[in-house]
Design a protein around this motif. Structure first.
Motif, PDB file in Angstrom:
ATOM      1  N   SER A 167      13.406  11.295  -2.199  1.00 25.21           N
ATOM      2  CA  SER A 167      14.249  10.301  -3.578  1.00 25.21           C
ATOM      3  C   SER A 167      13.334   9.206  -3.896  1.00 25.21           C
ATOM      4  CB  SER A 167      15.529   9.886  -2.588  1.00 25.21           C
ATOM      5  OG  SER A 167      15.920   8.613  -3.706  1.00 25.21           O
ATOM      6  N   GLN A 168      12.872   8.959  -5.340  1.00 21.99           N
ATOM      7  CA  GLN A 168      12.248   7.723  -5.433  1.00 21.99           C
ATOM      8  C   GLN A 168      12.970   6.790  -6.177  1.00 21.99           C
ATOM      9  OE1 GLN A 168      10.141   8.742  -9.076  1.00 21.99           O
ATOM     10  NE2 GLN A 168       9.344  10.357  -8.161  1.00 21.99           N
ATOM     11  N   LYS A 169      14.724   6.680  -4.997  1.00 24.63           N
ATOM     12  CA  LYS A 169      15.444   4.995  -5.324  1.00 24.63           C
ATOM     13  C   LYS A 169      14.738   3.694  -4.463  1.00 24.63           C
ATOM     14  CE  LYS A 169      19.712   6.696  -7.253  1.00 24.63           C
ATOM     15  NZ  LYS A 169      20.586   8.458  -6.881  1.00 24.63           N
ATOM     16  N   LEU A 170      15.322   2.745  -4.496  1.00 27.02           N
ATOM     17  CA  LEU A 170      14.254   1.839  -3.844  1.00 27.02           C
ATOM     18  C   LEU A 170      14.812   2.012  -2.268  1.00 27.02           C
ATOM     19  CD1 LEU A 170      12.534  -0.269  -3.720  1.00 27.02           C
ATOM     20  CD2 LEU A 170      14.100  -2.182  -3.968  1.00 27.02           C
ATOM     21  N   PRO A 171      16.206   2.106  -1.847  1.00 25.91           N
ATOM     22  CA  PRO A 171      16.362   2.387  -0.537  1.00 25.91           C
ATOM     23  C   PRO A 171      15.835   3.759   0.179  1.00 25.91           C
ATOM     24  CG  PRO A 171      18.067   1.282  -1.238  1.00 25.91           C
ATOM     25  CD  PRO A 171      16.847   2.190  -2.494  1.00 25.91           C
ATOM     26  N   ALA A 172      15.518   4.486   0.192  1.00 22.92           N
ATOM     27  CA  ALA A 172      14.688   5.408   0.257  1.00 22.92           C
ATOM     28  C   ALA A 172      13.707   5.316   0.401  1.00 22.92           C
ATOM     29  CB  ALA A 172      14.900   6.977  -0.508  1.00 22.92           C
ATOM     30  N   LEU A 173      12.774   4.682  -0.193  1.00 22.50           N
ATOM     31  CA  LEU A 173      11.178   4.416  -1.089  1.00 22.50           C
ATOM     32  C   LEU A 173      10.934   3.526   0.714  1.00 22.50           C
ATOM     33  CD1 LEU A 173      10.205   4.176  -4.268  1.00 22.50           C
ATOM     34  CD2 LEU A 173       9.990   6.034  -2.405  1.00 22.50           C
ATOM     35  N   MET A 174      12.185   2.063   0.465  1.00 26.48           N
ATOM     36  CA  MET A 174      11.271   1.418   2.091  1.00 26.48           C
ATOM     37  C   MET A 174      11.421   2.147   3.573  1.00 26.48           C
ATOM     38  SD  MET A 174      10.556  -0.957  -0.001  1.00 26.48           S
ATOM     39  CE  MET A 174      10.783  -1.702   1.725  1.00 26.48           C
ATOM     40  N   LEU A 175      12.740   3.140   3.614  1.00 28.56           N
ATOM     41  CA  LEU A 175      12.466   3.597   4.679  1.00 28.56           C
ATOM     42  C   LEU A 175      11.622   4.473   5.075  1.00 28.56           C
ATOM     43  CD1 LEU A 175      14.628   5.442   6.875  1.00 28.56           C
ATOM     44  CD2 LEU A 175      15.289   6.719   5.692  1.00 28.56           C
ATOM     45  N   LEU A 176      10.810   5.452   3.860  1.00 25.85           N
ATOM     46  CA  LEU A 176       9.409   5.587   3.566  1.00 25.85           C
ATOM     47  C   LEU A 176       8.621   4.904   3.805  1.00 25.85           C
ATOM     48  CD1 LEU A 176       8.556   8.662   3.801  1.00 25.85           C
ATOM     49  CD2 LEU A 176       7.962   7.781   1.212  1.00 25.85           C
ATOM     50  N   PHE A 177       8.047   3.510   3.703  1.00 31.42           N
ATOM     51  CA  PHE A 177       7.522   2.772   3.422  1.00 31.42           C
ATOM     52  C   PHE A 177       7.458   2.190   5.183  1.00 31.42           C
ATOM     53  CE2 PHE A 177       7.138  -1.816   4.208  1.00 31.42           C
ATOM     54  CZ  PHE A 177       5.645  -2.055   4.052  1.00 31.42           C
ATOM     55  N   VAL A 178       8.681   1.978   5.837  1.00 28.59           N
ATOM     56  CA  VAL A 178       8.651   1.562   7.163  1.00 28.59           C
ATOM     57  C   VAL A 178       8.017   3.125   8.572  1.00 28.59           C
ATOM     58  CG1 VAL A 178      10.638   0.509   9.299  1.00 28.59           C
ATOM     59  CG2 VAL A 178      10.593  -0.511   6.570  1.00 28.59           C
ATOM     60  N   THR A 179       8.989   3.822   8.026  1.00 31.85           N
ATOM     61  CA  THR A 179       8.523   5.495   8.523  1.00 31.85           C
ATOM     62  C   THR A 179       6.917   5.284   8.886  1.00 31.85           C
ATOM     63  OG1 THR A 179      10.490   6.127   7.499  1.00 31.85           O
ATOM     64  CG2 THR A 179       9.121   7.706   9.139  1.00 31.85           C
ATOM     65  N   ILE A 180       6.211   4.988   7.646  1.00 36.98           N
ATOM     66  CA  ILE A 180       4.610   5.249   7.511  1.00 36.98           C
ATOM     67  C   ILE A 180       4.061   3.976   8.665  1.00 36.98           C
ATOM     68  CG2 ILE A 180       2.849   5.632   6.430  1.00 36.98           C
ATOM     69  CD1 ILE A 180       4.446   8.264   5.525  1.00 36.98           C
ATOM     70  N   VAL A 181       4.247   2.717   8.459  1.00 32.59           N
ATOM     71  CA  VAL A 181       3.824   1.944   9.128  1.00 32.59           C
ATOM     72  C   VAL A 181       4.416   1.974  10.586  1.00 32.59           C
ATOM     73  CG1 VAL A 181       4.436  -0.318   9.285  1.00 32.59           C
ATOM     74  CG2 VAL A 181       3.924   0.160   7.484  1.00 32.59           C
ATOM     75  N   PHE A 182       5.544   3.184  11.348  1.00 30.22           N
ATOM     76  CA  PHE A 182       5.699   3.148  11.854  1.00 30.22           C
ATOM     77  C   PHE A 182       5.385   4.129  13.018  1.00 30.22           C
ATOM     78  CE2 PHE A 182       8.955   4.865  15.549  1.00 30.22           C
ATOM     79  CZ  PHE A 182       8.616   4.010  16.173  1.00 30.22           C
ATOM     80  N   LEU A 183       5.023   5.120  12.075  1.00 23.58           N
ATOM     81  CA  LEU A 183       4.326   6.070  12.109  1.00 23.58           C
ATOM     82  C   LEU A 183       2.016   5.880  12.875  1.00 23.58           C
ATOM     83  CD1 LEU A 183       5.817   8.952  10.549  1.00 23.58           C
ATOM     84  CD2 LEU A 183       6.124   8.923  13.056  1.00 23.58           C
ATOM     85  N   ARG A 184       2.316   5.067  12.065  1.00 20.66           N
ATOM     86  CA  ARG A 184       0.486   4.596  12.332  1.00 20.66           C
ATOM     87  C   ARG A 184       0.671   3.459  12.946  1.00 20.66           C
ATOM     88  NH1 ARG A 184      -4.902   4.977  12.827  1.00 20.66           N
ATOM     89  NH2 ARG A 184      -5.544   3.280  12.607  1.00 20.66           N
ATOM     90  N   MET A 185       1.075   2.906  13.455  1.00 25.82           N
ATOM     91  CA  MET A 185       1.234   1.986  14.422  1.00 25.82           C
ATOM     92  C   MET A 185       1.678   2.410  15.505  1.00 25.82           C
ATOM     93  SD  MET A 185       0.329  -0.762  13.238  1.00 25.82           S
ATOM     94  CE  MET A 185      -0.041  -2.039  14.393  1.00 25.82           C
TER      95      MET A 185
END
Lengths: 200, 200, 200
Positions: A167-185
């Protein structure tokens, strides 16, 4: 709005990392600016080239360019002790934000151009890591993102998901964003590495 | 007309500097040609890419390409003693002409494309110094223009002035051209350096 | 059809050579994929850029991209002894096929864009050797094609002939293709070198 803030944080983090590598390599004042700008915008430029967005659309981002130059000037003027202290403490976190925001942005661009999902993966990886590769080549270092740590993989994961119709909706993208940051850390915290092998 | 002569001198100087670095690195005949051409035209190609001029407009410059190839062949055939003598004596002066002519030309291109003044600065710097950066990367050297001497700054100064509305009439441009050459030679003569700092 | 098979063989050979260099440099799994893809497609991307073909036409080659990724995965999984054995035995031959097929393809593209014959030569050389140059730069090696052996010359010869009006019918192109492969293998077998000279 949220998106622009992430973009700004990512630009600051990448510009700072380029400026710091330039200082470590004893580039002069102009070299510091060039390396900072190349790190912040190089990945997006190559991404635009590969997916067919006009490269000169970069000049519409003049606010981001000014923010990057401001960041680089601050890095050049800060006391070395501050740099070492704050960069070690917060540098990786800012960098993870940049990686995540840029990767998602890159994948969305590729999707909008109607390319196949492999293009979204490459666009996400290039936007998230291309600037760092250019930085390392200009500084004559081996590109670290190709050698150490799980880094570009998280960018490609974002690209794969978006390429496959996430999904390209903002909430879904924010979830993806936080997940990527989390996985990277996480991968940094536990020293995760991709497999590699010796052939000699 | 004047403009074309400056362009030719700049192309000759840059092609020669690429060919000489290739000889120093013991590249073979073809490597000498490739490095010469990449140095003479690489900056302009990246500039075109960044400001949205079609990159393949390079092929309309076939006279310049021939002049560059001729220069490179001469360098390859000249006795080493001549090269060392004349290059040391006149090399920096020709190079300053190339820097100045290419920087002004790059800034004018960026202005014609309607980009903001920061684009004119980057275009001037890339056109004047991009070829040298590509040359150094292909030869696995640290890009000297990012490290030593006041060099790219003069290109950026030309870009800034033109970006801020400096007259594009020929006499005004010739004055700017001579000033840049003069400042470059001055900075070389007196060993001016940009500030740099150590962080370790 | 024949053409596509040559293209596939060339892509496999170039992807494999990139992956092998990455393994030798101890890049991680992702680095191996990146270097493999950059070697297989980098030359074509730069060629497209230089002659004015849209760079994002690369994404229409999704079958070739999949074949390249498959090749790279195999290289990553193969026992080291197999790699060393088969690569030494067949690597140069596959590589010669890639050089020849890519060079001819590059020259044809330049011709179709209506550029002068010098563009056909550069396009042939970039398509045939550009991937290898990018590979070596990412791995921090001196570009071997600029230094050793008669390699790029055969690509440029193909470009020159096609640029001067050599027949573009399939039998004529196949003859050219076989000739280039043959000359490349000959120059390898007998250790032909281009002239080079020392200036110090």
């Amino acid at each position: 709005m949220t998106w622009e803030i992430l973009n700004i944080i990512g630009t600051i983090a990448f510009a700072a990392s380029g400026a710091l590598v330039a200082l470590e390599e004893e580039f002069d004042f102009l070299g510091v600016i060039v390396l900072g700008l190349a790190t912040a915008f190089g990945g997006g430029i190559i991404r635009n080239l590969l997916i067919g967005v006009p490269v000169d659309s970069i000049w519409e981002q003049d606010v981001l360019i000014m923010i990057a130059i401001g960041t680089i000037l601050l890095i050049f003027l800060f006391p070395a002790s501050w740099i070492n202290y704050y960069w070690e403490k917060w540098g990786s976190f800012f960098d993870a934000i940049g990686l995540s925001a840029f990767a998602i942005q890159g994948a969305l661009f590729a999707e909008q151009m109607g390319h196949p999902f492999i293009a979204a993966m490459v666009a996400a990886a290039m936007t998230g890591t291309g600037g760092g590769i250019i930085r390392d080549m200009l500084a004559r270092r081996k590109p670290t993102v190709l050698q150490k740590e799980v880094y570009a993989v998280w960018a490609m994961m974002a690209g794969l998901l978006i390429g496959l119709g996430y999904s390209q909706k903002l909430p879904a993208l924010m979830l993806l964003f936080v997940t990527i940051v989390f996985l990277r850390m996480l991968s940094l915290r536990y020293g995760w590495k991709l497999p590699y092998r010796k052939i000699h």
